[in-house]
Design a protein around this motif. Structure first.
Motif, PDB file in Angstrom:
ATOM      1  N   VAL A 269       0.853  -1.164  -0.073  1.00 47.86           N
ATOM      2  CA  VAL A 269       0.069  -0.079   0.050  1.00 47.86           C
ATOM      3  C   VAL A 269       0.824   1.169  -0.002  1.00 47.86           C
ATOM      4  CG1 VAL A 269      -2.013  -1.007   1.054  1.00 47.86           C
ATOM      5  CG2 VAL A 269      -0.216  -0.039   2.520  1.00 47.86           C
ATOM      6  N   ALA A 270       0.388   2.228  -0.795  1.00 47.64           N
ATOM      7  CA  ALA A 270       1.392   3.474  -0.925  1.00 47.64           C
ATOM      8  C   ALA A 270       1.214   4.031   0.631  1.00 47.64           C
ATOM      9  CB  ALA A 270       0.545   4.421  -1.923  1.00 47.64           C
ATOM     10  N   GLU A 271       0.521   3.924   1.393  1.00 45.48           N
ATOM     11  CA  GLU A 271       0.588   4.610   2.758  1.00 45.48           C
ATOM     12  C   GLU A 271       1.521   4.139   3.682  1.00 45.48           C
ATOM     13  OE1 GLU A 271      -1.934   3.858   0.950  1.00 45.48           O
ATOM     14  OE2 GLU A 271      -3.532   5.624   0.693  1.00 45.48           O
ATOM     15  N   LYS A 272       1.983   2.814   3.253  1.00 42.19           N
ATOM     16  CA  LYS A 272       2.918   2.202   4.373  1.00 42.19           C
ATOM     17  C   LYS A 272       3.948   1.254   3.223  1.00 42.19           C
ATOM     18  CE  LYS A 272      -0.038   1.606   8.374  1.00 42.19           C
ATOM     19  NZ  LYS A 272      -0.834   2.782   7.914  1.00 42.19           N
ATOM     20  N   LEU A 273       4.779   2.323   2.644  1.00 42.97           N
ATOM     21  CA  LEU A 273       5.965   1.522   1.782  1.00 42.97           C
ATOM     22  C   LEU A 273       7.007   1.085   2.813  1.00 42.97           C
ATOM     23  CD1 LEU A 273       6.489   4.239  -1.031  1.00 42.97           C
ATOM     24  CD2 LEU A 273       5.097   2.326  -0.995  1.00 42.97           C
ATOM     25  N   PRO A 274       7.195  -0.278   2.644  1.00 46.39           N
ATOM     26  CA  PRO A 274       8.058  -0.896   3.457  1.00 46.39           C
ATOM     27  C   PRO A 274       9.595  -0.784   3.105  1.00 46.39           C
ATOM     28  CG  PRO A 274       7.124  -2.666   2.382  1.00 46.39           C
ATOM     29  CD  PRO A 274       6.420  -1.117   1.878  1.00 46.39           C
ATOM     30  N   LEU A 275      10.059   0.456   2.962  1.00 44.90           N
ATOM     31  CA  LEU A 275      11.416   0.572   2.270  1.00 44.90           C
ATOM     32  C   LEU A 275      12.156   1.439   3.632  1.00 44.90           C
ATOM     33  CD1 LEU A 275      10.332   2.126  -1.196  1.00 44.90           C
ATOM     34  CD2 LEU A 275      11.057  -0.192  -0.537  1.00 44.90           C
ATOM     35  N   LYS A 276      13.493   1.176   3.363  1.00 45.20           N
ATOM     36  CA  LYS A 276      14.394   1.993   3.974  1.00 45.20           C
ATOM     37  C   LYS A 276      14.391   3.241   3.680  1.00 45.20           C
ATOM     38  CE  LYS A 276      17.617  -1.686   5.096  1.00 45.20           C
ATOM     39  NZ  LYS A 276      18.654  -2.444   4.471  1.00 45.20           N
ATOM     40  N   ALA A 277      14.942   4.271   4.613  1.00 43.59           N
ATOM     41  CA  ALA A 277      14.951   5.613   4.358  1.00 43.59           C
ATOM     42  C   ALA A 277      16.060   5.948   3.167  1.00 43.59           C
ATOM     43  CB  ALA A 277      15.676   6.634   5.424  1.00 43.59           C
ATOM     44  N   ALA A 278      15.622   6.899   2.290  1.00 44.27           N
ATOM     45  CA  ALA A 278      16.441   7.301   1.004  1.00 44.27           C
ATOM     46  C   ALA A 278      16.923   6.366   0.111  1.00 44.27           C
ATOM     47  CB  ALA A 278      17.605   8.116   1.936  1.00 44.27           C
ATOM     48  N   THR A 279      16.002   5.441  -0.294  1.00 42.67           N
ATOM     49  CA  THR A 279      16.442   4.497  -1.008  1.00 42.67           C
ATOM     50  C   THR A 279      16.038   4.715  -2.400  1.00 42.67           C
ATOM     51  OG1 THR A 279      14.342   3.251  -0.674  1.00 42.67           O
ATOM     52  CG2 THR A 279      16.403   2.564   0.199  1.00 42.67           C
ATOM     53  N   LEU A 280      15.291   5.850  -2.909  1.00 45.26           N
ATOM     54  CA  LEU A 280      14.896   5.961  -4.301  1.00 45.26           C
ATOM     55  C   LEU A 280      15.128   7.363  -4.805  1.00 45.26           C
ATOM     56  CD1 LEU A 280      11.326   4.583  -3.637  1.00 45.26           C
ATOM     57  CD2 LEU A 280      12.950   3.475  -4.822  1.00 45.26           C
ATOM     58  N   THR A 281      15.554   7.718  -6.061  1.00 44.15           N
ATOM     59  CA  THR A 281      15.461   8.975  -6.608  1.00 44.15           C
ATOM     60  C   THR A 281      14.158   9.287  -7.091  1.00 44.15           C
ATOM     61  OG1 THR A 281      15.858   8.156  -9.031  1.00 44.15           O
ATOM     62  CG2 THR A 281      17.860   8.353  -7.473  1.00 44.15           C
ATOM     63  N   ASN A 282      13.397   8.502  -7.420  1.00 45.17           N
ATOM     64  CA  ASN A 282      12.155   8.953  -8.217  1.00 45.17           C
ATOM     65  C   ASN A 282      10.829   8.007  -7.674  1.00 45.17           C
ATOM     66  OD1 ASN A 282      14.099  10.045 -10.336  1.00 45.17           O
ATOM     67  ND2 ASN A 282      12.245  11.364 -10.510  1.00 45.17           N
ATOM     68  N   ILE A 283       9.833   8.710  -7.488  1.00 40.30           N
ATOM     69  CA  ILE A 283       8.693   7.827  -7.303  1.00 40.30           C
ATOM     70  C   ILE A 283       7.411   8.542  -8.332  1.00 40.30           C
ATOM     71  CG2 ILE A 283       6.569   7.625  -5.687  1.00 40.30           C
ATOM     72  CD1 ILE A 283       8.575   7.272  -3.540  1.00 40.30           C
ATOM     73  N   THR A 284       6.943   7.663  -9.022  1.00 42.07           N
ATOM     74  CA  THR A 284       5.686   8.277 -10.085  1.00 42.07           C
ATOM     75  C   THR A 284       4.234   7.409  -9.510  1.00 42.07           C
ATOM     76  OG1 THR A 284       6.343   6.275 -11.458  1.00 42.07           O
ATOM     77  CG2 THR A 284       7.296   8.557 -11.939  1.00 42.07           C
ATOM     78  N   VAL A 285       3.398   8.238  -9.722  1.00 45.12           N
ATOM     79  CA  VAL A 285       1.882   7.560  -9.436  1.00 45.12           C
ATOM     80  C   VAL A 285       0.857   8.323 -10.624  1.00 45.12           C
ATOM     81  CG1 VAL A 285       0.156   7.455  -7.842  1.00 45.12           C
ATOM     82  CG2 VAL A 285       2.390   8.348  -6.947  1.00 45.12           C
ATOM     83  N   ALA A 286       0.445   7.397 -11.492  1.00 40.78           N
ATOM     84  CA  ALA A 286      -0.407   7.883 -12.527  1.00 40.78           C
ATOM     85  C   ALA A 286      -1.692   7.439 -12.100  1.00 40.78           C
ATOM     86  CB  ALA A 286       0.032   7.257 -13.801  1.00 40.78           C
ATOM     87  N   PHE A 287      -2.707   8.373 -12.138  1.00 42.45           N
ATOM     88  CA  PHE A 287      -4.073   8.129 -11.789  1.00 42.45           C
ATOM     89  C   PHE A 287      -4.365   7.281 -10.605  1.00 42.45           C
ATOM     90  CE2 PHE A 287      -3.263   8.489 -16.417  1.00 42.45           C
ATOM     91  CZ  PHE A 287      -4.078   9.922 -16.399  1.00 42.45           C
ATOM     92  N   GLY A 288      -3.318   7.577  -9.444  1.00 41.57           N
ATOM     93  CA  GLY A 288      -3.338   6.486  -8.420  1.00 41.57           C
ATOM     94  C   GLY A 288      -3.807   7.239  -7.136  1.00 41.57           C
ATOM     95  N   VAL A 289      -3.437   8.874  -6.761  1.00 39.08           N
ATOM     96  CA  VAL A 289      -3.410   9.419  -5.681  1.00 39.08           C
ATOM     97  C   VAL A 289      -5.007   9.532  -5.421  1.00 39.08           C
ATOM     98  CG1 VAL A 289      -3.131  11.743  -4.840  1.00 39.08           C
ATOM     99  CG2 VAL A 289      -1.178  10.593  -5.864  1.00 39.08           C
TER     100      VAL A 289
END
Ligand SMILES: C[S@@+](CC[C@H](N)C(=O)[O-])C[C@H]1O[C@@H](n2cnc3c(N)ncnc32)[C@H](O)[C@@H]1O
Length: 227
Positions: free
Chosen positions: A100-120
């Protein structure tokens, strides 16, 4: 009455098998241009590490791959949408996750980009999702949101409403065999446009610079937020 999370998940699981066809048909193929344009505005490069959230059947991530992004991951909470993404594109197998977008199980500062098309518009808690994006992004990392909005020109708005109220729900219902999904779409777009200010929500979540672009008479918006 089910909560929004359960309702939306069940809806996408139910319409997944018709989603791509209806998407392209009901937008007369313009959705393809919108995705391309949103990624062009984002300026991705060979060092990009991209998570496409609410990736669904994968069209945004597939476009990112086409323009040369190497490290792409996908996330969505609908198993059936992800299954279709998997079938469509063998390169992504192993890189897509049910989450789920609200609880991404990721470590801090792992990505350069997040995209969301017609999802928010479908998220059950947008502030929580944006905080979770902020946490997962590196410094200067960006979120790109592509989302419907209401056109401001009164004539275009009237034509859009006519199409959204009387044409789209009928075709959507017949093709997807789902009574609610294509009534939910226009309702959620109008409600979202009235009540949600994405730029403000991004600033509230701690992002430092936020730009908003209108495409096609304001039928859709692209919001790019930098950490
Ligand atoms: C309209 S589809 C968009 C799919 C794809 N991004 C595209 O451009 O075609 C919305 C997607 O958001 C997903 N979704 C909605 N709320 C979500 C949430 N809170 N967490 C993860 N995925 C979510 C749905 O399962 C669905 O696949």
């Amino acid at each position: 009455m089910q909560d929004k999370k359960t309702q939306v998940k069940q809806m996408f699981d139910a319409i997944a098998y018709r989603y791509d066809f209806l998407n392209h048909f009901l937008s007369a193929g313009v959705d393809v241009y919108w995705r391309k344009k949103a990624l062009k505005l984002t300026k991705l490069n060979k060092d990009t590490i991209l998570l496409d959230v609410a990736c669904g059947t994968g069209d945004f991530a597939i476009e990112a791959k086409r323009i040369g992004v190497q490290k792409i991951f996908g996330a969505d909470f609908s198993f059936n949408m992800l299954r279709l993404f998997n079938k469509k594109s063998d390169w992504i197998v192993g890189n897509i996750f049910q989450m789920v977008a609200e609880k991404l199980p990721l470590k801090a500062a792992t990505l350069t980009n997040i995209t969301v098309a017609f999802g928010v518009r479908n998220f059950y808690n947008i502030p929580e999702a944006f905080s979770s994006f902020h946490f997962a992004l590196k410094e200067k990392g960006k979120v790109t949101v592509l989302e419907f909005s209401m056109p401001t020109n009164p004539l275009i708005k009237m034509l859009y409403r006519l199409y959204f109220r009387f044409v789209l729900p009928v075709i959507g219902r017949i093709v997807s065999k789902d009574k609610q999904a294509y009534t939910y779409l226009p309702d959620s777009v109008e409600e979202f446009d009235k009540s949600i200010d994405l730029v403000k929500l991004f600033y509230d979540a701690g992002f430092k610079a936020v730009q908003r672009h209108n495409l096609t008479f304001g039928l859709v918006q692209v919001v790019i937020a930098e950490k």
